[in-house]
Design an enzyme around this catalytic site. Structure first.
Site, PDB file in Angstrom:
ATOM      1  CG  ASP A  63      63.142  61.961  12.018  1.00  0.00           C
ATOM      2  OD1 ASP A  63      62.681  61.760  13.148  1.00  0.00           O
ATOM      3  OD2 ASP A  63      62.460  62.406  11.077  1.00  0.00           O
ATOM      4  CD  GLU A 118      58.185  56.798  14.986  1.00  0.00           C
ATOM      5  OE1 GLU A 118      57.405  56.799  14.027  1.00  0.00           O
ATOM      6  OE2 GLU A 118      58.246  57.733  15.807  1.00  0.00           O
TER       7      GLU A 118
HETATM    8  C1  6LW Z   1      59.837  59.700  11.717  1.00  0.00           C
HETATM    9  C2  6LW Z   1      59.823  58.912  12.919  1.00  0.00           C
HETATM   10  C3  6LW Z   1      59.789  59.983  13.887  1.00  0.00           C
HETATM   11  O1  6LW Z   1      59.705  59.051  10.539  1.00  0.00           O
HETATM   12  O2  6LW Z   1      58.986  60.942  13.405  1.00  0.00           O
HETATM   13  O3  6LW Z   1      60.653  61.003  15.713  1.00  0.00           O
HETATM   14  C4  6LW Z   1      58.729  60.636  12.057  1.00  0.00           C
HETATM   15  N1  6LW Z   1      60.492  60.004  14.936  1.00  0.00           N
HETATM   16  O4  6LW Z   1      60.853  58.059  13.130  1.00  0.00           O
HETATM   17  C5  6LW Z   1      58.765  61.862  11.274  1.00  0.00           C
HETATM   18  O5  6LW Z   1      59.984  62.532  11.528  1.00  0.00           O
END
Ligand code: 6LW
Length: 566
Positions: A16, A189
């Site tokens: 991340d 996300e």
């Molecule tokens: C994080 C999300 C993700 O919060 O995995 O790869 C989750 N992306 O953005 C946990 O790292």
């Protein structure tokens, strides 16, 4: 001369990434989950060479993760710089395992210098993980967040929203405004906003953090939208690219150099394909990310007001053209030895869920030694006397030297390779009921404990006669771990069978929400609280060259009796 950047730039458990540039310095923050201190902060002058400069969450009053489950804790920090200081947003997520309504309290911390000290956290609500802070040029600040929707039959990944942050009064104000609901890839996300040439670029992670992962870009003239999608939608992904060594590419953000070149940092993984698990055949989606999720970087070009990978297409590349900047190397962390002769712990070390405290982790009680006073077993989520660092290479060796005088089988200390509190291998020094000191290899896979001993799975132990200290070693050769020990640090004997590395990975087992990576470290346990301690005089970690071998016994020292116990 053209220089290259070798991916991943932050090898091992460094997911991340959130990148910024301040003047001539680049910084990346990465997630730490249940490991303490929280949020790793990395620094570079050239985008090629990186060093760890510290952590943002270093005090128990900033974050307390006692009892948190595996892969709960600090998710996806987002770094920014405005008003002369650094800002970090993050969520301290818990109850994520099977929890439709997981808890995602979000926070902001600030610091004048990247090394800190970082402030106490300011709460900025929950309702989703991966918050970032966008500082608009009219002086207003916005928390950009995803929405977690636990309702049955609903998309768990709800809209990306904006909510104003009143920095003066340290609180949110006004409504939460939805601006983007994602593409059909879903799992939208990790939102962050960049303003450039009159456009707001909203960059999100999509597809989930595994094989479908991607970086999605959209833009708007107005902060609240409407946002139009990039002509390619996902500017980066390794989806369906079976032969790409960088899988899981996604969760990225853009940064420019002082000379105007652009790069995209992103999450990636380098899976191991385990023939014992799947045999041979198509590999796609069957690998095991034993090093966890790592950070990579790609070169970007702008065309028609959109960012594109400079290499063409949207596949991550292992080697990328370096920017036109003076090369600026740092000391290598791939050849690392800690003699425990500094007054404070090196930032490489991490502990589980709480800070290292002098009551159980002392650099001062014996000069040149790290003293770990035993507490709970490795399966615990509380009170573990364990220090570990990331395994950054598919081939590596770690070694330590330890003095330990156990008097009971419930007292143990040694070397561990650890994914989480259900998946780990360890070489322990302990005592038999008859008081004999032994070393033994033990395993926990999916929570099932065993004492593996090779053919027939009999626990192999070595009785140690009159030897203090003992040297312990673990070697990883991509697919296999092998433990060994020595009484003099020169002659080594392998102990126990080679152990499969892939159960210590994000993909092993049926659980989702496995987000960390494999660590190697030292530990001490003493559940009877006899104050039993282990003194470690050094710990070394080194990357091994390709041609190294694991599993070939070195000379066994004569004074050491090896026995196989059924
Ligand atoms: C994080 C999300 C993700 O919060 O995995 O790869 C989750 N992306 O953005 C946990 O790292």
């Amino acid at each position: 001369m053209q220089h290259f950047i070798q991916n991943p730039i932050l090898p091992g458990f460094n997911p991340d990434p959130s990148v910024i540039r301040v003047g001539e310095d680049f910084y990346i923050a990465t997630s730490t989950f249940e490991w303490f201190p929280g949020i790793r902060l990395h620094h570079s002058k050239d985008l090629v060479h990186w060093r760890l400069v510290g952590h943002a969450l270093t005090r128990r009053d900033q974050i307390d993760m006692r009892g948190f489950n595996n892969s709960d804790g600090v998710y996806a920090p987002a770094l920014s710089h405005a008003d002369g200081k650094f800002w970090l947003t993050f969520s301290c997520t818990h109850n994520s395992r099977g929890g439709a309504w997981m808890s995602t309290p979000c926070f902001v911390v600030t610091a004048d210098k990247i090394e800190g000290p970082w402030s106490d956290p300011i709460a900025i609500g929950g309702g989703g993980f991966d918050p970032s802070l966008f500082h608009d040029d009219d002086g207003r600040k916005w928390v950009v967040n995803m929405t977690w929707d636990g309702r049955a039959g609903h998309n768990k990944f709800g809209d990306i929203t904006l909510q104003e942050f009143d920095a003066e009064h340290r609180k949110l104000k006004g409504p939460r405004i939805p601006v983007f609901s994602g593409t059909e890839l879903g799992c939208t996300e990790g939102p962050q906003i960049l303003k450039k040439d009159g456009y707001y670029y909203l960059i999100t992670a999509e597809g989930g953090t595994e094989w479908n992962h991607a970086v999605t870009v959209c833009r708007a003239k107005n902060l609240f939208g409407p946002y139009e999608l990039h002509p390619q939608k996902h500017v980066l992904t390794s989806r369906f690219q079976e032969d790409n060594p960088l899988q899981r590419a996604g969760h990225g953000f853009l940064v420019d150099t002082p000379k105007g070149e652009w790069y995209l940092t992103h999450l990636c993984g380098r899976p191991v394909y385990d023939p014992e698990a799947y045999g041979f055949g198509p590999k796609y989606g069957t690998g095991f990310s034993i090093l966890g999720r790592e950070t990579g970087i790609q070169k970007v070009e702008w065309r028609d007001g959109w960012p594109w990978l400079a290499c063409g297409g949207n596949a991550p590349q292992l080697q990328v053209a370096a920017p036109d900047l003076q090369q600026h190397p740092w000391p290598q962390s791939s050849q690392y030895i800690d003699h425990f002769d500094e007054p404070t712990l090196s930032p490489q070390w991490q502990t589980l869920r709480e800070p290292a405290e002098a009551s159980w982790c002392s650099l001062s009680q014996r000069a040149g030694h790290l003293r770990l006073t035993g507490r709970h077993y490795l399966a615990s989520r509380f009170d573990q006397s364990l220090l570990a660092r990331r395994i950054e290479h598919h081939r590596m060796r770690a070694e330590t030297r330890v003095d330990f005088h156990p008097e009971s089988p419930m007292e143990m200390a040694g070397l561990v390779v650890y994914y989480d509190n259900t998946n780990y291998y360890f070489l322990k020094i302990t005592s038999e009921d008859n008081g004999k000191k032994i070393v033994q290899v033990c395993a926990s896979i999916a929570g099932a404990y065993s004492e593996p001993g090779g053919a027939g799975q009999k626990g192999e132990k070595a009785i140690i006669e009159n030897s203090d200290p003992l040297y312990l070693r673990v070697t990883l050769d991509t697919q296999w771990y092998q433990f060994s020990y020595s009484t003099d640090g020169r002659h080594w004997a392998n102990i126990g069978p080679r152990l499969n590395s892939t159960p210590l990975s994000d993909e092993y087992g049926n659980l989702i929400f496995k987000f960390t990576g494999s660590m190697v470290g030292i530990f001490a346990c003493d559940v009877n609280e006899q104050g039993r301690y282990a003194d470690f005089s050094h710990f070394s970690y080194q990357q091994l060259a390709e041609e190294s071998t694991v599993g070939e016994p070195d000379t066994v020292q004569e004074s050491v009796a090896l026995e196989v116990v059924s």
